[in-house]
Design a protein around this motif. Structure first.
Motif, short mmCIF file in Angstrom:
data_model
loop_
_atom_site.label_atom_id
_atom_site.label_comp_id
_atom_site.label_asym_id
_atom_site.label_seq_id
_atom_site.Cartn_x
_atom_site.Cartn_y
_atom_site.Cartn_z
N LEU A 70 -20.77 30.30 -22.93
CA LEU A 70 -21.43 29.00 -23.04
C LEU A 70 -20.69 28.07 -24.00
O LEU A 70 -20.57 26.87 -23.76
N ASN A 74 -19.35 24.44 -23.25
CA ASN A 74 -19.64 23.29 -24.11
C ASN A 74 -18.36 22.56 -24.49
O ASN A 74 -18.29 21.33 -24.43
N TRP A 112 -33.87 24.95 -29.96
CA TRP A 112 -33.15 24.81 -28.69
C TRP A 112 -32.41 26.10 -28.38
O TRP A 112 -31.80 26.70 -29.26
N SER A 117 -29.32 28.20 -26.38
CA SER A 117 -27.93 27.87 -26.04
C SER A 117 -27.85 27.17 -24.69
O SER A 117 -27.08 26.24 -24.50
N TRP A 118 -28.69 27.63 -23.76
CA TRP A 118 -28.68 27.04 -22.41
C TRP A 118 -29.08 25.57 -22.46
O TRP A 118 -28.50 24.74 -21.77
N GLU A 119 -30.07 25.29 -23.30
CA GLU A 119 -30.55 23.91 -23.38
C GLU A 119 -29.48 23.00 -23.99
O GLU A 119 -29.30 21.86 -23.55
N THR A 142 -26.22 23.48 -23.83
CA THR A 142 -25.20 23.29 -22.80
C THR A 142 -25.67 22.29 -21.75
O THR A 142 -24.89 21.42 -21.32
N SER A 143 -26.94 22.39 -21.38
CA SER A 143 -27.47 21.46 -20.37
C SER A 143 -27.40 20.03 -20.88
O SER A 143 -26.98 19.12 -20.15
N LEU A 144 -27.79 19.83 -22.15
CA LEU A 144 -27.77 18.47 -22.72
C LEU A 144 -26.35 17.90 -22.64
O LEU A 144 -26.14 16.76 -22.19
N TRP A 179 -23.90 18.71 -20.68
CA TRP A 179 -23.42 18.46 -19.32
C TRP A 179 -24.18 17.35 -18.61
O TRP A 179 -23.63 16.72 -17.70
N VAL A 180 -25.43 17.11 -19.02
CA VAL A 180 -26.12 15.93 -18.48
C VAL A 180 -25.33 14.68 -18.85
O VAL A 180 -25.09 13.80 -18.03
N GLN A 238 -23.23 20.80 -31.75
CA GLN A 238 -22.95 22.05 -31.06
C GLN A 238 -22.20 23.01 -31.97
O GLN A 238 -22.49 24.20 -32.03
#
Lengths: 303, 250
Positions: free
Chosen positions: A5, A9, A134, A136-138, A140-142, A144-145, A208
């Motif tokens: 992840l 990132n 948060w 780690s997935w969240e 990464t999602s932020l 990439w959004v 991050q």
């Protein structure tokens, strides 16, 4: 998993950084200031969340606004020079920013703990994500959004007349002026937009990585920023993404066993690409070739 | 419409244009001829603002152009082409014309409107008409760099016309063309005049200059040596000495 992840990132953040240089490259400007804007974005957003207790999104927003304003102000003197002199001027700006944060100290005590940027010691404990639970997935999602959003906006802009105007300035400044394009305004707009995107990349990076150090914002980062769109080519935004995956994923991570010798490959790669494919790995010619191969492949499947 | 008063340009010790006076009437096709190095291209660069004059004044429709940057002069209504073609080679033919539409009111909305929306509407009609005019109707999506030489010249002319100028400066538009292409160019220039443009034509190809201009100015070493109608210029002794004889031999 976290290792994976983190790599994703890094690729996302560097894609944003590359896109900030991509916009300037469209107008024919080679800027080494992007690492400086990245650093300003990182420190600004981190100060806002850590010291002033802001939420992540307003902090990112204000950081983008401030780096955009800074890029606009830097653009005025910087864009009076062109070519190599612009490279030197923007390089000087990047170092100026780095040395500023090297000396920047603003410590406050919160709940018995001293936090904030501490000059040479760096700025550690940027714990917004950890404190607010948060995963780690969240995170990464932020990231990439934002990456997808910025890519979509630039891609869309490229389909409009404004995008064509940006490219026209990059193709031939003199001719652009003689068809009525205000070259200075276009270059300033590109500089400002590049600053905003670099600021976004920096503010995501700060939260991050959770720890800022002036060593992260050297000329190497500035070189990475322009290397991505140069390697990927400026025919579209996806080239930059592919170049980041190639450099960060393959060269920096994949060849970690080579240690610092990897950087040698990085330099060699740029020289090779510039000689073999002067318009970038994904120039329009290559894209047409890929399309024709795909079409051939598809038509064979159908028949 | 265009008034040039005692215009001079020095490049170091070289006087490219010296103390030049010109007056161009609205609706004219105005020829500027002269041997190589006589200051013709410098004159175009001065009027279009590529570089500033050393001394002298340029007035266009009563407005002084002297302090305007190149793009502001285009918006004031002065467009040009280049002797060595300067297209945007990496843009398509369509885009080359699209970016030249700066002085129109609808460009602001166009600035952010999506490419695919342009498939209809007044913008498309206008650009399609420009493509038709330059004989490039089927080449809209070609990259400008892929066009043949003659097509590139026609596109550059159309691009200048797309800025909707009142005054169009053509810097040797017939250079490198064959006879048929030259005749074709002459027709296009007349058509642009009919659309209301005043044209300053700088040219070496005498057939074209003598054929379509209303008035001609002859430059030599940066100064005006003759001015008049084509027939009179053809007979002028000093002109023949300075230019015509020499050109017809070569």
């Amino acid at each position: 998993m976290d290792y994976f992840l983190n790599l994703v990132n890094t690729i996302g953040i560097h894609t944003l950084l590359g896109l900030s240089a991509y916009i300037l490259l469209l107008t024919g400007q080679l800027s080494l200031a992007q690492a400086g804007f990245f650093a300003v974005g990182a420190y600004t957003a981190a100060v806002l969340t850590v010291i002033l207790g802001w939420g992540i999104l307003p902090a990112i927003g204000l950081a983008m606004l401030i780096t955009g304003l800074l890029a606009f102000l830097v653009g005025f003197p910087a864009l009076r020079v062109r070519g190599l002199m612009l490279v030197v001027a923007t390089l000087a700006f990047g170092e100026f920013v780095r040395m500023f944060f090297y000396n920047f100290r603003w410590r406050v005590t919160q709940e018995g703990v001293e936090v904030g940027p501490d000059g040479t010691m760096g700025f550690s404990e940027i714990r917004y994500f950890a404190e607010h639970g948060w995963t780690s997935w969240e995170v990464t999602s932020l990231i990439w959004v934002f990456v997808i959003l910025v890519m979509a906006i630039i891609w869309w802009a490229d389909q409009t007349r404004s995008g064509a105007v940006l490219r026209a300035v990059g193709e031939d400044e003199l001719a652009a002026g003689t068809v009525g394009i205000d070259v200075t305004v276009v270059k300033m707009a590109a500089m400002t937009a590049g600053g905003v995107i670099a600021g976004l990349a920096g503010s995501l990076y700060a939260h991050q990585i959770t720890m800022l150090d002036h060593h992260a914002f050297t000329v190497l980062l500035a070189t990475f920023a322009i290397a991505y769109p140069i390697l990927g080519g400026v025919s579209n935004v996806f080239g930059t993404l592919v170049a980041v995956i190639f450099i960060q994923g393959l060269l920096v991570e994949g060849l970690r066993f080579l240690g610092d010798w990897r950087m040698l490959l990085f330099g060699a790669l740029i020289i090779v690409v510039m000689n073999v494919k002067p318009r970038g790995l994904f120039d329009s010619q290559t894209l047409r070739w890929i399309k024709s191969v795909l079409r051939l492949h598809l038509s064979r499947r159908i028949s | 419409m265009l008034e040039v008063k005692s215009l001079s340009k020095h490049f170091g010790g070289v006087q490219a244009v010296r103390e030049l006076d010109l007056a161009v009437n609205a609706g004219d096709i105005f020829g500027v001829i002269g041997p190589n190095g006589s200051g013709k291209s410098t004159l175009v660069n001065l009027i279009s603002g590529v570089f500033p004059a050393t001394t002298g004044e340029i007035h266009f429709q009563g407005q002084s152009l002297s302090n305007l940057s190149p793009h502001a002069r285009v918006r004031a209504g002065v467009a040009r082409t280049f002797q060595n073609i300067r297209l945007f080679p990496g843009l398509t033919v369509w885009q080359n014309l699209w970016v030249a539409r700066n002085s129109t009111e609808d460009t602001r909305a166009e600035g952010i409107s999506f490419r695919w929306f342009r498939k209809s509407g007044p913008v498309k009609n206008e650009i399609d008409a420009m493509l038709e005019f330059s004989g490039l109707a089927d080449k809209g999506d070609e990259l400008a760099s892929n066009l043949a030489f003659g097509e590139q010249r026609r596109l550059e002319l159309a691009r200048a016309a797309a800025t909707k100028p009142r005054l169009l400066l053509l810097d040797e538009p017939a250079a490198g063309m064959n006879q048929e292409e030259v005749r074709d160019l002459g027709r296009r220039i007349r058509e642009l005049r009919q659309q209301g443009m005043t044209i300053i034509l700088i040219e070496h190809v005498m057939e074209l200059v003598m054929g379509i201009t209303d008035r001609i100015v002859v430059l030599n070493f940066g100064s005006k040596i003759a001015e008049g109608e084509p027939a009179a210029i053809r007979k002028d002794k000093s002109v023949q000495e300075a230019y015509l004889g020499q050109s017809e031999d070569g």
